[in-house]
Design a protein around this motif. Structure first.
Motif, mmCIF file in Angstrom:
data_model
loop_
_atom_site.group_PDB
_atom_site.id
_atom_site.type_symbol
_atom_site.label_atom_id
_atom_site.label_comp_id
_atom_site.label_asym_id
_atom_site.label_seq_id
_atom_site.Cartn_x
_atom_site.Cartn_y
_atom_site.Cartn_z
ATOM 1 N N LYS A 9 0.828 -1.213 0.000
ATOM 2 C CA LYS A 9 0.000 0.000 0.000
ATOM 3 C C LYS A 9 0.861 1.261 0.000
ATOM 4 O O LYS A 9 0.517 2.252 -0.638
ATOM 5 C CB LYS A 9 -0.956 -0.012 1.183
ATOM 6 C CG LYS A 9 -2.035 -1.082 1.021
ATOM 7 C CD LYS A 9 -3.004 -1.096 2.166
ATOM 8 C CE LYS A 9 -4.008 -2.207 2.112
ATOM 9 N NZ LYS A 9 -4.369 -2.775 0.864
ATOM 10 N N LEU A 10 1.980 1.244 0.698
ATOM 11 C CA LEU A 10 2.882 2.402 0.713
ATOM 12 C C LEU A 10 3.532 2.627 -0.646
ATOM 13 O O LEU A 10 3.856 3.762 -0.999
ATOM 14 C CB LEU A 10 3.973 2.218 1.770
ATOM 15 C CG LEU A 10 3.570 2.466 3.215
ATOM 16 C CD1 LEU A 10 4.712 2.087 4.150
ATOM 17 C CD2 LEU A 10 3.159 3.912 3.447
ATOM 18 N N ASN A 11 3.734 1.560 -1.417
ATOM 19 C CA ASN A 11 4.391 1.682 -2.720
ATOM 20 C C ASN A 11 3.464 2.178 -3.820
ATOM 21 O O ASN A 11 3.923 2.461 -4.925
ATOM 22 C CB ASN A 11 5.028 0.348 -3.117
ATOM 23 C CG ASN A 11 6.245 0.045 -2.276
ATOM 24 O OD1 ASN A 11 6.937 0.950 -1.821
ATOM 25 N ND2 ASN A 11 6.505 -1.230 -2.052
ATOM 26 N N ARG A 12 2.186 2.273 -3.527
ATOM 27 C CA ARG A 12 1.254 2.811 -4.524
ATOM 28 C C ARG A 12 1.528 4.299 -4.730
ATOM 29 O O ARG A 12 1.959 4.997 -3.820
ATOM 30 C CB ARG A 12 -0.183 2.622 -4.065
ATOM 31 C CG ARG A 12 -0.614 1.186 -4.061
ATOM 32 C CD ARG A 12 -2.053 1.079 -3.642
ATOM 33 N NE ARG A 12 -2.458 -0.320 -3.604
ATOM 34 C CZ ARG A 12 -3.579 -0.733 -3.087
ATOM 35 N NH1 ARG A 12 -4.424 0.131 -2.547
ATOM 36 N NH2 ARG A 12 -3.881 -2.013 -3.093
ATOM 37 N N LYS A 13 1.217 4.767 -5.925
ATOM 38 C CA LYS A 13 1.433 6.187 -6.238
ATOM 39 C C LYS A 13 0.598 7.077 -5.313
ATOM 40 O O LYS A 13 1.071 8.087 -4.815
ATOM 41 C CB LYS A 13 1.086 6.443 -7.700
ATOM 42 C CG LYS A 13 1.430 7.828 -8.147
ATOM 43 C CD LYS A 13 1.220 8.016 -9.623
ATOM 44 C CE LYS A 13 1.637 9.415 -10.012
ATOM 45 N NZ LYS A 13 1.517 9.652 -11.423
ATOM 46 N N ALA A 14 -0.638 6.692 -5.080
ATOM 47 C CA ALA A 14 -1.526 7.461 -4.198
ATOM 48 C C ALA A 14 -1.925 6.573 -3.023
ATOM 49 O O ALA A 14 -2.928 5.881 -3.069
ATOM 50 C CB ALA A 14 -2.755 7.937 -4.958
ATOM 51 N N SER A 15 -1.109 6.566 -1.991
ATOM 52 C CA SER A 15 -1.380 5.747 -0.802
ATOM 53 C C SER A 15 -2.396 6.443 0.087
ATOM 54 O O SER A 15 -2.250 7.615 0.401
ATOM 55 C CB SER A 15 -0.102 5.524 -0.002
ATOM 56 O OG SER A 15 0.854 4.873 -0.773
ATOM 57 N N SER A 16 -3.403 5.709 0.495
ATOM 58 C CA SER A 16 -4.393 6.234 1.425
ATOM 59 C C SER A 16 -4.011 5.803 2.842
ATOM 60 O O SER A 16 -3.632 4.654 3.061
ATOM 61 C CB SER A 16 -5.781 5.688 1.076
ATOM 62 O OG SER A 16 -6.704 6.055 2.073
#
Length: 125
Positions: A83-90
């Motif tokens: 999840k942290l590696n996503r471009k837009a982390s929620s």
């Protein structure tokens, strides 16, 4: 503008009791940007992601000393990293995953993991 429309604007644009945005735009709070308008997202800053990754690395190292729940913690850590590696982390799913680790670690005598999880959650608030 009618009173009802004014009330609707206040009701629909208030983020919480302290932060209000009365038009389309953004508000920066604790390294998170909150954008008003339609189709909004809350994302985590790169600086906060680095801090959380550092904490996750420390939790992972401490979890190697745990016998029974090591696999569960490792799975949750992998989920957080993804999840942290996503471009837009929620922050919401990351906070939920951190709370899972906190729940698992609450039965340990050593409270190191629990303390680090609390630190990471505070970065997401």
């Amino acid at each position: 503008m009618t009173k009802k429309k004014e009330i609707d604007i206040v009701k629909n644009q208030t983020i919480n009791a302290v932060v209000v945005n009365m038009d389309k735009g953004s508000i920066k709070i604790n390294n998170s940007i909150i954008t008003s308008g339609q189709n909004n997202t809350v994302t985590i800053s790169d600086e906060t992601k680095v801090k959380i990754n550092d904490i996750i690395n420390k939790i992972e190292k401490l979890s190697q000393e745990v016998d029974e729940d090591r696999t569960d913690i490792a799975l949750v850590i992998a989920e957080i990293r993804e999840k942290l590696n996503r471009k837009a982390s929620s922050p919401i799913p990351i906070r939920m995953a951190l709370n899972v680790i906190k729940g698992i670690s609450s039965k340990f005598i050593d409270k190191g993991i629990e303390i680090m999880v609390k630190e990471a959650i505070e970065l997401l608030v």
